[in-house]
Design an enzyme around this catalytic site. Structure first.
Site, PDB file in Angstrom:
ATOM      1  CG  HIS A 176      -2.142   0.813   1.097  1.00  0.00           C
ATOM      2  ND1 HIS A 176      -2.117   2.114   0.640  1.00  0.00           N
ATOM      3  CD2 HIS A 176      -3.443   0.525   1.359  1.00  0.00           C
ATOM      4  CE1 HIS A 176      -3.370   2.576   0.625  1.00  0.00           C
ATOM      5  NE2 HIS A 176      -4.189   1.634   1.048  1.00  0.00           N
ATOM      6  CD  GLU A 282      -8.608   2.300   0.663  1.00  0.00           C
ATOM      7  OE1 GLU A 282      -8.896   2.031  -0.515  1.00  0.00           O
ATOM      8  OE2 GLU A 282      -7.483   2.720   1.002  1.00  0.00           O
TER       9      GLU A 282
HETATM   10 ZN   LIG Z   1      -6.072   1.737   1.834  1.00  0.00          ZN
END
Ligand SMILES: [Zn+2]
Length: 340
Positions: A176, A282
């Site tokens: 990420h 998310e």
């Molecule tokens: Zn994320």
């Protein structure tokens, strides 16, 4: 149980990110950072009750695997010392959320990375987050320079100290990136998806998965461009004599469902085996609006999975079983936290 494997604390009390601004300003001025701000349990409770917890309840999910705000990691800012202090502050806050809401949140760590600084310096924070906080994974930024890609690819031995720890603790890494400081790469529209795609490709062309047979990576945001271009990667692997892509990658690499429309989810579930897909939204993240075509939030991804032509058993894998398998410490942590 419905486990969302990808959530960030995007609603943290204002003084937390405020301190980060002051810390970086002080660093630029060559001064020591100001003391960390006081954040009360009530402030944390309020930020969660009106944020992530509210959305969990509205959407019918049970548990979020929760980490610090990704764009806020800002590994390109400051230096290793500021990164360490910031990661420590962010992870501590996640631990407090998980302690206040043990049934609803389990932690994942951000790492104190800095561009062109050996990831070896992340080891103490990983130790602390796993042993003291009971975190079950890490977010690994493949580009701590924030859009300039100044570090070696993920296949390089440069990253191996982190991989050794992941295997030791049986914790996966979500690949990420953080914010982009390169104006050609919008953070959530380009840099995130590029990071996902590049991370997959870097692992594919490396010996990481051979050197660490038990290691596990999650490619977020539905795998970036990878599932859509699965034929390209199959062909690239074939041309490079790496063997079958599925055999090469799918024991170790998993994809989340942060894809914000039904056709994208259909493609993901058609291309990637069900065993390699983990439910995620998310939520309260990059895309917060309501889709006028459906009348629901773009990031209400559970609705898309519910509509997929899969058996109940397959959906249970996506919603729960795969997360328990990929996050090796998750089931024990769920038991421990739900007993509190
Ligand atoms: Zn994320």
């Amino acid at each position: 149980m419905i486990i969302d494997c990808h959530g960030h604390y995007t609603t943290s009390p204002r003084q937390h990110e405020g301190w980060r601004g002051e810390q970086i300003e002080a660093h630029k001025a060559g001064k020591p950072p100001p003391p960390r701000p006081r954040i009360t349990d009530d402030e944390i409770r309020e930020s969660i009750a009106n944020g992530q917890l509210k959305v969990q309840r509205e959407r019918g999910t049970d548990l979020t695997i929760f980490s610090p705000r990704a764009a806020g990691m800002g590994h390109h800012l400051g230096d290793p010392t500021t990164s360490e202090a910031w990661a420590s502050a962010c992870n501590e806050l996640i631990h407090r959320v998980c302690s206040l809401f043990p049934q609803n949140f389990i932690g994942v760590a951000m790492l104190p990375q800095s561009a062109r600084v050996s990831p070896k310096n992340c080891i103490p924070e990983i130790d602390r987050c796993v042993n003291e906080y009971g975190f079950v994974g890490v977010n690994l930024n493949p580009d701590p320079s924030g859009g300039h890609w100044q570090d070696p690819p993920l296949g390089d031995r440069y990253w191996y100290p982190v991989y050794e720890k992941m295997v030791e603790y049986d914790i996966p890494a979500m690949i990420h990136v953080s914010a982009s400081c390169n104006p050609t790469h919008h953070t959530t529209g380009a840099h995130y998806l590029n990071g996902d795609t590049a991370g997959f490709n870097q692992l594919m062309t490396s010996s990481v998965l051979k050197d660490f047979p038990g290691i596990k990576f999650i490619i977020p945001h539905g795998g970036g461009a990878v599932p859509y271009h699965w034929g390209r990667y199959r062909g690239l692997a074939q041309d490079a004599k790496l063997g079958l892509l599925s055999e090469l990658m799918l024991k170790n690499v998993f994809f989340d469902t942060c894809v914000y429309h039904l056709p994208g989810q259909e493609l993901l579930a058609r291309v990637i085996p069900v065993d390699n897909i983990l439910f995620a939204s998310e939520m309260i993240g990059a895309v917060r609006g309501i889709d006028p075509q459906t009348g629901y939030h773009y990031d209400d991804t559970k609705r898309y999975i519910d509509q997929l032509p899969l058996s109940a058993a397959d959906k249970a894998k996506i919603f729960e079983g795969n997360a328990r398998r990929v996050y090796g410490r998750l089931s024990a942590t769920i038991e421990k936290q739900s007993a509190r």
